[in-house]
Design a protein around this motif. Structure first.
Motif, PDB file in Angstrom:
ATOM      1  N   MET A  86       0.829  -1.207   0.000  1.00  0.00           N
ATOM      2  CA  MET A  86       0.000   0.000   0.000  1.00  0.00           C
ATOM      3  C   MET A  86       0.865   1.259   0.000  1.00  0.00           C
ATOM      4  N   GLY A  87       2.050   1.168   0.566  1.00  0.00           N
ATOM      5  CA  GLY A  87       2.991   2.283   0.499  1.00  0.00           C
ATOM      6  C   GLY A  87       3.410   2.556  -0.945  1.00  0.00           C
ATOM      7  N   ILE A  88       3.687   1.487  -1.677  1.00  0.00           N
ATOM      8  CA  ILE A  88       4.033   1.629  -3.095  1.00  0.00           C
ATOM      9  C   ILE A  88       2.847   2.219  -3.857  1.00  0.00           C
ATOM     10  N   ALA A  89       1.652   1.726  -3.560  1.00  0.00           N
ATOM     11  CA  ALA A  89       0.443   2.240  -4.230  1.00  0.00           C
ATOM     12  C   ALA A  89       0.258   3.731  -3.962  1.00  0.00           C
ATOM     13  N   THR A  90       0.501   4.144  -2.743  1.00  0.00           N
ATOM     14  CA  THR A  90       0.346   5.551  -2.388  1.00  0.00           C
ATOM     15  C   THR A  90       1.422   6.402  -3.058  1.00  0.00           C
ATOM     16  N   LEU A  91       2.630   5.862  -3.129  1.00  0.00           N
ATOM     17  CA  LEU A  91       3.710   6.561  -3.824  1.00  0.00           C
ATOM     18  C   LEU A  91       3.359   6.747  -5.301  1.00  0.00           C
ATOM     19  N   VAL A  92       2.944   5.677  -5.944  1.00  0.00           N
ATOM     20  CA  VAL A  92       2.639   5.721  -7.371  1.00  0.00           C
ATOM     21  C   VAL A  92       1.384   6.557  -7.643  1.00  0.00           C
ATOM     22  N   GLY A  93       0.365   6.366  -6.811  1.00  0.00           N
ATOM     23  CA  GLY A  93      -0.909   7.044  -7.036  1.00  0.00           C
ATOM     24  C   GLY A  93      -0.970   8.465  -6.522  1.00  0.00           C
ATOM     25  N   GLY A  94      -0.124   8.786  -5.576  1.00  0.00           N
ATOM     26  CA  GLY A  94      -0.117  10.128  -5.009  1.00  0.00           C
ATOM     27  C   GLY A  94      -1.065  10.255  -3.823  1.00  0.00           C
ATOM     28  N   THR A  95      -1.132  11.443  -3.294  1.00  0.00           N
ATOM     29  CA  THR A  95      -1.899  11.660  -2.065  1.00  0.00           C
ATOM     30  C   THR A  95      -3.395  11.431  -2.240  1.00  0.00           C
ATOM     31  N   ILE A  96      -3.883  11.421  -3.471  1.00  0.00           N
ATOM     32  CA  ILE A  96      -5.303  11.147  -3.694  1.00  0.00           C
ATOM     33  C   ILE A  96      -5.662   9.712  -3.271  1.00  0.00           C
ATOM     34  N   VAL A  97      -4.660   8.853  -3.126  1.00  0.00           N
ATOM     35  CA  VAL A  97      -4.864   7.464  -2.705  1.00  0.00           C
ATOM     36  C   VAL A  97      -5.037   7.357  -1.180  1.00  0.00           C
ATOM     37  N   VAL A  98      -4.643   8.374  -0.433  1.00  0.00           N
ATOM     38  CA  VAL A  98      -4.661   8.309   1.029  1.00  0.00           C
ATOM     39  C   VAL A  98      -6.037   7.940   1.601  1.00  0.00           C
ATOM     40  N   PRO A  99      -7.157   8.497   1.129  1.00  0.00           N
ATOM     41  CA  PRO A  99      -8.450   8.058   1.670  1.00  0.00           C
ATOM     42  C   PRO A  99      -8.701   6.559   1.453  1.00  0.00           C
ATOM     43  N   HIS A 100      -8.231   6.030   0.340  1.00  0.00           N
ATOM     44  CA  HIS A 100      -8.378   4.600   0.051  1.00  0.00           C
ATOM     45  C   HIS A 100      -7.462   3.787   0.950  1.00  0.00           C
ATOM     46  N   LEU A 101      -6.305   4.338   1.264  1.00  0.00           N
ATOM     47  CA  LEU A 101      -5.381   3.716   2.212  1.00  0.00           C
ATOM     48  C   LEU A 101      -6.044   3.605   3.579  1.00  0.00           C
ATOM     49  N   ARG A 102      -6.732   4.648   4.003  1.00  0.00           N
ATOM     50  CA  ARG A 102      -7.432   4.612   5.297  1.00  0.00           C
ATOM     51  C   ARG A 102      -8.473   3.495   5.332  1.00  0.00           C
ATOM     52  N   ARG A 103      -9.290   3.442   4.272  1.00  0.00           N
ATOM     53  CA  ARG A 103     -10.339   2.414   4.236  1.00  0.00           C
ATOM     54  C   ARG A 103      -9.743   1.018   4.114  1.00  0.00           C
ATOM     55  N   ALA A 104      -8.628   0.893   3.398  1.00  0.00           N
ATOM     56  CA  ALA A 104      -7.946  -0.396   3.284  1.00  0.00           C
ATOM     57  C   ALA A 104      -7.429  -0.846   4.647  1.00  0.00           C
ATOM     58  N   TYR A 105      -6.873   0.091   5.385  1.00  0.00           N
ATOM     59  CA  TYR A 105      -6.344  -0.234   6.712  1.00  0.00           C
ATOM     60  C   TYR A 105      -7.479  -0.695   7.636  1.00  0.00           C
ATOM     61  N   GLU A 106      -8.591  -0.001   7.573  1.00  0.00           N
ATOM     62  CA  GLU A 106      -9.754  -0.374   8.387  1.00  0.00           C
ATOM     63  C   GLU A 106     -10.243  -1.777   8.021  1.00  0.00           C
ATOM     64  N   PHE A 107     -10.304  -2.082   6.725  1.00  0.00           N
ATOM     65  CA  PHE A 107     -10.763  -3.401   6.279  1.00  0.00           C
ATOM     66  C   PHE A 107      -9.776  -4.480   6.713  1.00  0.00           C
ATOM     67  N   TRP A 108      -8.482  -4.195   6.625  1.00  0.00           N
ATOM     68  CA  TRP A 108      -7.453  -5.152   7.060  1.00  0.00           C
ATOM     69  C   TRP A 108      -7.598  -5.435   8.561  1.00  0.00           C
ATOM     70  N   GLU A 109      -7.834  -4.384   9.346  1.00  0.00           N
ATOM     71  CA  GLU A 109      -8.054  -4.584  10.788  1.00  0.00           C
ATOM     72  C   GLU A 109      -9.235  -5.508  11.031  1.00  0.00           C
ATOM     73  N   ALA A 110     -10.287  -5.341  10.248  1.00  0.00           N
ATOM     74  CA  ALA A 110     -11.460  -6.217  10.383  1.00  0.00           C
ATOM     75  C   ALA A 110     -11.098  -7.655  10.044  1.00  0.00           C
ATOM     76  N   LEU A 111     -10.281  -7.845   9.033  1.00  0.00           N
ATOM     77  CA  LEU A 111      -9.829  -9.202   8.674  1.00  0.00           C
ATOM     78  C   LEU A 111      -9.030  -9.816   9.802  1.00  0.00           C
ATOM     79  N   GLU A 112      -8.133  -9.025  10.406  1.00  0.00           N
ATOM     80  CA  GLU A 112      -7.318  -9.532  11.512  1.00  0.00           C
ATOM     81  C   GLU A 112      -8.189  -9.855  12.733  1.00  0.00           C
ATOM     82  N   GLU A 113      -9.171  -9.047  13.012  1.00  0.00           N
ATOM     83  CA  GLU A 113     -10.055  -9.290  14.147  1.00  0.00           C
ATOM     84  C   GLU A 113     -10.892 -10.547  13.944  1.00  0.00           C
ATOM     85  N   GLN A 114     -11.241 -10.806  12.691  1.00  0.00           N
ATOM     86  CA  GLN A 114     -12.099 -11.947  12.381  1.00  0.00           C
ATOM     87  C   GLN A 114     -11.370 -13.277  12.559  1.00  0.00           C
ATOM     88  N   HIS A 115     -10.065 -13.260  12.458  1.00  0.00           N
ATOM     89  CA  HIS A 115      -9.302 -14.521  12.533  1.00  0.00           C
ATOM     90  C   HIS A 115      -8.434 -14.580  13.732  1.00  0.00           C
TER      91      HIS A 115
END
Length: 115
Positions: A86-115
């Motif tokens: 996701m760091g590479i994605a943010t670098l390549v995509g620029g700061t406009i990717v940051v909101p998607h990074l936030r939602r991705a992080y939240e979804f990943w946390e949900a995946l970790e909590e589920q297992h």
């Protein structure tokens, strides 16, 4: 947070069934191509899922990001590997990717909590 994952998967499954039941040859072929593209080949599935994750983030597709996060998680991608991708994605995509990074992080946390 498990609801976040369940809602996404339920909706995706329901709508995929409807789309495929419509019997459109082009849609069916695209779905088949997608399935085959992410199968193991010269690159393993884990690597392909991380590539899909980065591309989805750069293209700013939250549904695609969630799909690739969950599949990556199931393939054994670690938190650190996901964040590096996701760091590479943010670098390549620029700061406009940051909101998607936030939602991705939240979804990943949900995946970790589920297992």
């Amino acid at each position: 947070m498990a609801d976040l994952i369940q809602e996404f998967n339920d909706y995706r499954s329901k709508m995929n069934e409807k789309l495929l039941a419509d019997n459109n040859k082009i849609v069916k072929r695209i779905f088949n191509l997608d399935t085959n593209a992410y199968a193991a080949g010269a690159l393993d599935v884990k690597t392909k899922e991380l590539l899909g994750l980065v591309a989805s983030a750069v293209l700013r597709c939250d549904d695609c990001i969630k799909y690739h996060l969950e599949t990556s998680y199931k393939e054994g991608v670690t938190h650190e590997e996901m964040m590096e991708a996701m760091g590479i994605a943010t670098l390549v995509g620029g700061t406009i990717v940051v909101p998607h990074l936030r939602r991705a992080y939240e979804f990943w946390e949900a995946l970790e909590e589920q297992h």
